[in-house]
Design an enzyme around this catalytic site. Structure first.
Site, mmCIF file in Angstrom:
data_model
loop_
_atom_site.group_PDB
_atom_site.id
_atom_site.type_symbol
_atom_site.label_atom_id
_atom_site.label_comp_id
_atom_site.label_asym_id
_atom_site.label_seq_id
_atom_site.Cartn_x
_atom_site.Cartn_y
_atom_site.Cartn_z
ATOM 1 N N ASP A 89 -20.583 2.766 -36.309
ATOM 2 C CA ASP A 89 -20.783 1.797 -35.459
ATOM 3 C C ASP A 89 -20.250 2.221 -34.075
ATOM 4 O O ASP A 89 -19.396 2.640 -34.198
ATOM 5 C CB ASP A 89 -20.183 0.385 -35.874
ATOM 6 N N HIS A 146 -18.870 7.982 -41.313
ATOM 7 C CA HIS A 146 -19.567 8.249 -42.514
ATOM 8 C C HIS A 146 -20.429 9.514 -42.261
ATOM 9 O O HIS A 146 -20.533 9.860 -41.288
ATOM 10 C CB HIS A 146 -20.283 6.946 -42.921
ATOM 11 N N SER A 250 -11.746 5.605 -31.189
ATOM 12 C CA SER A 250 -11.778 6.714 -30.160
ATOM 13 C C SER A 250 -13.446 6.947 -30.349
ATOM 14 O O SER A 250 -14.354 6.314 -30.385
ATOM 15 C CB SER A 250 -10.997 8.131 -30.650
#
Length: 285
Positions: A89, A146, A250
């Site tokens: 995200d 991921h 980050s």
């Protein structure tokens, strides 16, 4: 104000500040961690309906909350063989073609793949004229990373560096930002998309970075480059599988070889992205 913000980052003791915040984030005092988590949720409007555990009381400390899991089904993964799916995200900082060895950071600022990859010219040369994507994870975002496609881990390199903020303001104001900050370089090989790299970039008050196969990579910041060779070990991750996380947030940068990806036509710099959506597809031959 933007100029003042950038100057302050040069003046502040970045590593000391990050260590102090990291200790606070690990505190297990119930009243303190519950206050920290509750305030953070309100300040950044975190959507806890997506979280596997939706109450501050459910988390052991702030880091446990910050790296929270999502509930089942919250992020469907587009797992077609020709697809590269978005690994996190966040928001698109920049993406597109690598100009020879140069990556666009922001208008007026570029850095080279060799600089990003800790001076490893042979590794950088594999991505000459390839493609890159740079995704920024804001404080409110889900902070696990991921796999964009299935891959076998080949190497991991820890690169010490500065801890500038990586938000858009700093990206526009600090030359070579992502090649100056602390980072963890993860090199994979994929049957469907060839070799690719995922670079986890540290930032101000990032306590540390972790991978699923190693755990916390930088518990002690020694100032020395460290490398691990996994070429003879069966570290294989499937598309959409968790590969790492930030203990405070980050940026992740991905590098692909030439002619491996056609990016999603809807992608735009500064546009929002979600884990599992289509990042791009393998070009038709």
């Amino acid at each position: 104000m933007n100029t003042v913000f950038i100057i302050l980052q040069h003046l502040l003791p970045q590593h000391l500040l990050s260590r102090l915040v990291g200790r606070l984030a690990e505190c297990r005092s119930p009243w303190l961690k519950n206050i920290l988590i509750s305030q953070f949720i309100r300040q950044y409007k975190v959507n806890m309906e997506e979280a596997a555990a939706d109450s501050p009381q459910d988390y052991a400390n702030f880091n446990d909350f910050f790296t929270r899991a999502l509930r089942d089904g919250a992020r469907p993964i587009d797992d077609k063989a020709e697809t590269l799916c978005c690994p996190a995200d966040g928001a698109i900082s920049q993406f597109g073609a690598i100009d020879d060895h140069h990556i666009l950071q922001a208008k007026g600022h570029r850095f080279t793949t060799t600089q990003l990859l800790a001076g490893d010219a042979a590794l950088a040369d594999r991505f000459r004229h390839g493609s890159f994507a740079n995704l920024y994870l804001s404080p409110k975002d889900y902070h696990r990373l991921h796999m964009p496609c299935a891959g076998r881990l080949q190497r991991m390199i820890y690169v010490p560096g500065a801890l500038f903020s990586v938000n858009p303001v700093t990206a526009r104001g600090v030359p070579g930002l992502f090649a100056r900050n602390e980072r963890v370089v993860c090199v994979f090989d994929s049957e469907t998309h060839g070799p690719f790299v995922m670079v986890l970039v540290g930032a101000t008050i990032v306590g540390s970075m972790a991978t699923t196969w190693h755990g916390v990579v930088n518990p002690q910041r020694t100032g020395a480059i460290a490398e691990w060779d996994y070429s003879d070990q069966p570290v294989v991750l499937e598309q959409g599988e968790e590969m790492g996380r930030f203990l405070l947030g980050s940026t992740v940068i991905m590098l692909f070889e030439k002619d491996v990806i056609e990016f999603n036509a809807d992608w735009r710099p500064e546009g929002p992205v979600r884990l599992g959506e289509v990042m791009g597809n393998r070009p038709a031959r």
